[in-house]
Design a protein around this motif. Structure first.
Motif, PDB file in Angstrom:
ATOM      1  N   GLY A 147      59.794 127.525 -75.170  1.00 28.21           N
ATOM      2  CA  GLY A 147      60.416 126.386 -74.488  1.00 28.21           C
ATOM      3  C   GLY A 147      59.355 125.440 -73.959  1.00 28.21           C
ATOM      4  O   GLY A 147      59.108 125.383 -72.754  1.00 28.21           O
ATOM      5  N   ALA A 148      58.719 124.702 -74.891  1.00 26.62           N
ATOM      6  CA  ALA A 148      57.660 123.773 -74.469  1.00 26.62           C
ATOM      7  C   ALA A 148      58.290 122.468 -73.997  1.00 26.62           C
ATOM      8  O   ALA A 148      58.120 121.410 -74.595  1.00 26.62           O
ATOM      9  N   GLY A 149      59.050 122.564 -72.914  1.00 29.35           N
ATOM     10  CA  GLY A 149      59.630 121.371 -72.285  1.00 29.35           C
ATOM     11  C   GLY A 149      58.631 120.794 -71.302  1.00 29.35           C
ATOM     12  O   GLY A 149      57.418 120.943 -71.479  1.00 29.35           O
ATOM     13  N   ARG A 150      59.164 120.158 -70.253  1.00 31.23           N
ATOM     14  CA  ARG A 150      58.266 119.529 -69.274  1.00 31.23           C
ATOM     15  C   ARG A 150      57.405 120.564 -68.569  1.00 31.23           C
ATOM     16  O   ARG A 150      56.181 120.465 -68.531  1.00 31.23           O
ATOM     17  N   VAL A 151      58.059 121.591 -68.032  1.00 30.30           N
ATOM     18  CA  VAL A 151      57.317 122.579 -67.234  1.00 30.30           C
ATOM     19  C   VAL A 151      56.471 123.486 -68.134  1.00 30.30           C
ATOM     20  O   VAL A 151      55.293 123.723 -67.854  1.00 30.30           O
TER      21      VAL A 151
ATOM     22  N   GLN B 221      58.246 122.171 -56.971  1.00 21.62           N
ATOM     23  CA  GLN B 221      57.879 120.780 -57.234  1.00 21.62           C
ATOM     24  C   GLN B 221      58.911 120.192 -58.185  1.00 21.62           C
ATOM     25  O   GLN B 221      59.652 120.925 -58.837  1.00 21.62           O
TER      26      GLN B 221
ATOM     27  N   GLY C 120      62.604 122.917 -79.454  1.00 26.97           N
ATOM     28  CA  GLY C 120      63.294 122.080 -80.422  1.00 26.97           C
ATOM     29  C   GLY C 120      62.410 120.914 -80.870  1.00 26.97           C
ATOM     30  O   GLY C 120      61.183 120.945 -80.679  1.00 26.97           O
TER      31      GLY C 120
ATOM     32  N   VAL D 235      60.279 130.621 -65.181  1.00 22.05           N
ATOM     33  CA  VAL D 235      59.811 129.652 -64.185  1.00 22.05           C
ATOM     34  C   VAL D 235      60.973 129.001 -63.435  1.00 22.05           C
ATOM     35  O   VAL D 235      60.811 127.951 -62.824  1.00 22.05           O
TER      36      VAL D 235
ATOM     37  N   ALA E 110      60.303 129.125 -70.574  1.00 20.96           N
ATOM     38  CA  ALA E 110      60.520 127.881 -69.817  1.00 20.96           C
ATOM     39  C   ALA E 110      61.674 127.078 -70.418  1.00 20.96           C
ATOM     40  O   ALA E 110      61.618 125.857 -70.510  1.00 20.96           O
ATOM     41  N   VAL E 111      62.719 127.800 -70.839  1.00 20.15           N
ATOM     42  CA  VAL E 111      63.931 127.150 -71.354  1.00 20.15           C
ATOM     43  C   VAL E 111      64.863 126.874 -70.163  1.00 20.15           C
ATOM     44  O   VAL E 111      64.617 127.382 -69.069  1.00 20.15           O
ATOM     45  N   PRO E 112      65.939 126.075 -70.334  1.00 21.31           N
ATOM     46  CA  PRO E 112      66.855 125.838 -69.208  1.00 21.31           C
ATOM     47  C   PRO E 112      67.399 127.155 -68.644  1.00 21.31           C
ATOM     48  O   PRO E 112      67.535 128.146 -69.382  1.00 21.31           O
ATOM     49  N   ASP E 113      67.729 127.143 -67.358  1.00 20.02           N
ATOM     50  CA  ASP E 113      68.105 128.390 -66.668  1.00 20.02           C
ATOM     51  C   ASP E 113      69.151 129.204 -67.437  1.00 20.02           C
ATOM     52  O   ASP E 113      69.011 130.422 -67.588  1.00 20.02           O
TER      53      ASP E 113
ATOM     54  N   PHE F 270      59.622 117.707 -61.547  1.00 18.80           N
ATOM     55  CA  PHE F 270      58.869 117.208 -62.703  1.00 18.80           C
ATOM     56  C   PHE F 270      59.762 116.415 -63.637  1.00 18.80           C
ATOM     57  O   PHE F 270      60.373 116.990 -64.555  1.00 18.80           O
TER      58      PHE F 270
ATOM     59  N   SER G 117      60.314 119.192 -78.240  1.00 19.07           N
ATOM     60  CA  SER G 117      59.161 120.027 -77.836  1.00 19.07           C
ATOM     61  C   SER G 117      58.046 119.955 -78.873  1.00 19.07           C
ATOM     62  O   SER G 117      56.867 119.956 -78.529  1.00 19.07           O
TER      63      SER G 117
HETATM   64  N1  LIG Z   1      61.831 120.022 -64.207  1.00 21.77           N
HETATM   65  C1  LIG Z   1      61.649 120.487 -62.992  1.00 21.77           C
HETATM   66  O1  LIG Z   1      61.542 119.725 -62.025  1.00 21.77           O
HETATM   67  C2  LIG Z   1      61.502 121.986 -62.776  1.00 21.77           C
HETATM   68  C3  LIG Z   1      60.836 122.428 -61.619  1.00 21.77           C
HETATM   69  C4  LIG Z   1      60.633 123.791 -61.429  1.00 21.77           C
HETATM   70  C5  LIG Z   1      61.122 124.698 -62.356  1.00 21.77           C
HETATM   71  N2  LIG Z   1      61.800 124.244 -63.451  1.00 21.77           N
HETATM   72  C6  LIG Z   1      62.306 125.256 -64.395  1.00 21.77           C
HETATM   73  O2  LIG Z   1      61.618 125.115 -65.633  1.00 21.77           O
HETATM   74  C7  LIG Z   1      62.468 125.578 -66.687  1.00 21.77           C
HETATM   75  C8  LIG Z   1      62.496 124.529 -67.776  1.00 21.77           C
HETATM   76  O3  LIG Z   1      62.872 123.306 -67.203  1.00 21.77           O
HETATM   77  P1  LIG Z   1      62.324 121.912 -67.782  1.00 21.77           P
HETATM   78  O4  LIG Z   1      62.654 120.888 -66.758  1.00 21.77           O
HETATM   79  O5  LIG Z   1      60.925 122.058 -68.258  1.00 21.77           O
HETATM   80  O6  LIG Z   1      63.328 121.744 -69.029  1.00 21.77           O
HETATM   81  P2  LIG Z   1      63.157 120.864 -70.354  1.00 21.77           P
HETATM   82  O7  LIG Z   1      62.100 119.834 -70.191  1.00 21.77           O
HETATM   83  O8  LIG Z   1      64.525 120.440 -70.717  1.00 21.77           O
HETATM   84  O9  LIG Z   1      62.639 121.934 -71.429  1.00 21.77           O
HETATM   85  C9  LIG Z   1      63.414 123.026 -71.844  1.00 21.77           C
HETATM   86  C10 LIG Z   1      62.817 123.679 -73.058  1.00 21.77           C
HETATM   87  O10 LIG Z   1      63.754 124.639 -73.580  1.00 21.77           O
HETATM   88  C11 LIG Z   1      64.248 124.205 -74.867  1.00 21.77           C
HETATM   89  N3  LIG Z   1      65.696 124.414 -74.875  1.00 21.77           N
HETATM   90  C12 LIG Z   1      66.665 123.575 -74.471  1.00 21.77           C
HETATM   91  N4  LIG Z   1      67.878 124.175 -74.566  1.00 21.77           N
HETATM   92  C13 LIG Z   1      67.637 125.412 -75.056  1.00 21.77           C
HETATM   93  C14 LIG Z   1      68.485 126.515 -75.379  1.00 21.77           C
HETATM   94  N5  LIG Z   1      69.796 126.460 -75.179  1.00 21.77           N
HETATM   95  N6  LIG Z   1      67.909 127.641 -75.873  1.00 21.77           N
HETATM   96  C15 LIG Z   1      66.586 127.710 -76.055  1.00 21.77           C
HETATM   97  N7  LIG Z   1      65.721 126.696 -75.750  1.00 21.77           N
HETATM   98  C16 LIG Z   1      66.252 125.582 -75.252  1.00 21.77           C
HETATM   99  C17 LIG Z   1      63.866 122.742 -74.975  1.00 21.77           C
HETATM  100  O11 LIG Z   1      63.726 122.370 -76.336  1.00 21.77           O
HETATM  101  P3  LIG Z   1      63.908 120.828 -76.836  1.00 21.77           P
HETATM  102  O12 LIG Z   1      63.990 119.962 -75.630  1.00 21.77           O
HETATM  103  O13 LIG Z   1      62.739 120.564 -77.687  1.00 21.77           O
HETATM  104  O14 LIG Z   1      65.191 120.856 -77.618  1.00 21.77           O
HETATM  105  C18 LIG Z   1      62.547 122.727 -74.235  1.00 21.77           C
HETATM  106  O15 LIG Z   1      61.523 123.276 -75.014  1.00 21.77           O
HETATM  107  C19 LIG Z   1      63.850 125.858 -66.073  1.00 21.77           C
HETATM  108  O16 LIG Z   1      63.969 127.244 -65.826  1.00 21.77           O
HETATM  109  C20 LIG Z   1      63.777 125.104 -64.748  1.00 21.77           C
HETATM  110  O17 LIG Z   1      64.596 125.683 -63.737  1.00 21.77           O
HETATM  111  C21 LIG Z   1      61.997 122.917 -63.696  1.00 21.77           C
END
Ligand SMILES: NC(=O)c1ccc[n+]([C@@H]2O[C@H](COP(=O)([O-])OP(=O)(O)OC[C@H]3O[C@@H](n4cnc5c(N)ncnc54)[C@H](OP(=O)(O)O)[C@@H]3O)[C@@H](O)[C@H]2O)c1
Length: 287
Positions: free
Chosen positions: A7-11, A118, A32, A92, A64-67, A120, A35
């Motif tokens: 899950g190479a998203g933002r975090v 934090q 996806g 995370v 680091a995929v959605p919760d 992001f 990412s």
């Molecule tokens: N953003 C924040 O402020 C923040 C802060 C602290 C902790 N977090 C935690 O960090 C984690 C990720 O959050 P994020 O904000 O980084 O999310 P994000 O940017 O949306 O990234 C999520 C990642 O998971 C992939 N993904 C999306 N739906 C999926 C699914 N159903 N099954 C498998 N992979 C999937 C995405 O792929 P594609 O996008 O390429 O399709 C992407 O690589 C969560 O647990 C969140 O609670 C987030």
């Protein structure tokens, strides 16, 4: 340590970049299409593979995929033999506990959760702000805590230990501390605009900054000003009448937040019961 990210998203991307800078080897990432593009920009040369291959490659696997996807993804990785003993799986999320990683434990992997306290909206923001932030660590044992604390420090963050059962409450606190600040800012911008204030975002900035500065300097209770703390019932009534006319959907939030402010005012700022009762009387008519 060999680190992979599912899950190479933002975090996930930002943590990988920072861990790479700290000397860890980022061996594979997955996700996806978005990412894939993100990884090409921020993690050039790191293999972009499917989640199973990413998990197999790492001694430490960051999930680091959605919760809502963490549990199913961990179950999938465990079921396909991509996780096993001698490996660590780390999510995370702030709200989820170690339970979400139960399938990893069942196949002999260690598990932990490392939540950066934090916000992001993008990778660049995460790269700037993870260093200097606090990080909530939950693990099953001392070895897991030691690893979580090491990861946090390698990211430039300050670790603290959080009991597993407290994570949802801790995360609700984070929602108040961050998301709700932004929600109230959005409402304020809309109302300032409706009231004819030119450039509301700029106009409210000194006020918002001063409020946060005062929270830091004095603590929230002493920093609180406004009609509820003063017990100005008629001002509150005027505010509510204006909201009903211009933005009726905000009346409920105003009333509930006013109630919380009254509690603080009575507890800490010594608002008299009489003034409180006058404000409560107004609020009860707008519930
Ligand atoms: N953003 C924040 O402020 C923040 C802060 C602290 C902790 N977090 C935690 O960090 C984690 C990720 O959050 P994020 O904000 O980084 O999310 P994000 O940017 O949306 O990234 C999520 C990642 O998971 C992939 N993904 C999306 N739906 C999926 C699914 N159903 N099954 C498998 N992979 C999937 C995405 O792929 P594609 O996008 O390429 O399709 C992407 O690589 C969560 O647990 C969140 O609670 C987030």
């Amino acid at each position: 340590m060999n680190v992979s990210v599912v899950g190479a998203g933002r975090v996930g991307t930002a943590m990988a970049v920072l861990l790479g800078r700290a000397g860890h080897a980022i061996v594979a990432v997955s996700g996806g299409d978005a990412s894939r593009e993100r990884a090409a920009v921020f993690l050039p040369g790191v293999p972009f593979v499917g989640p199973e291959d990413a998990a197999r490659a790492g001694e430490l696997v960051l999930i680091a995929v959605p919760d809502d996807a963490i549990g199913p993804m961990t179950a999938r990785l465990a079921a396909t033999g991509a996780l096993g003993s001698g490996r660590w799986v780390d999510h995370v999320s702030g709200a989820l506990g170690l339970d979400a990683l139960a399938p990893a434990l069942a196949v002999g992997a260690g598990r932990l959760a490392t939540h950066p306290l934090q916000t992001f909206p993008d990778v660049e923001g995460a790269l700037d702000r993870i260093p200097g932030s606090f990080m909530a660590i939950t693990a099953d044992d001392g070895q897991g805590y030691a690893l979580g604390e090491r990861i946090a420090r390698d990211l430039g963050a300050e670790p603290f230990r959080l009991e597993d059962g407290h994570r949802p409450l801790y995360h609700a606190a984070a929602v108040f501390a961050s998301n709700d600040l932004i929600v109230t800012a959005a409402v304020a911008e809309q109302l300032f605009r409706a009231a004819g204030v030119p450039d509301p975002r700029r106009a409210m900035q000194p006020l918002q900054r001063a409020s946060l500065d005062n929270v830091e300097r004095l603590g929230p209770a002493e920093a609180l000003t406004g009609p509820a703390v003063r017990g100005d019932a008629s001002t509150i009534e005027r505010n509510l009448a204006a909201l009903k006319a211009a933005a009726p959907e905000t009346v409920g939030a105003y009333v509930e937040l006013c109630r919380v402010a009254l509690d603080i005012a009575v507890r800490v700022r010594h608002l008299s019961e009489e003034r409180r009762a006058a404000v409560e009387d107004v609020l009860s008519r707008w519930r």
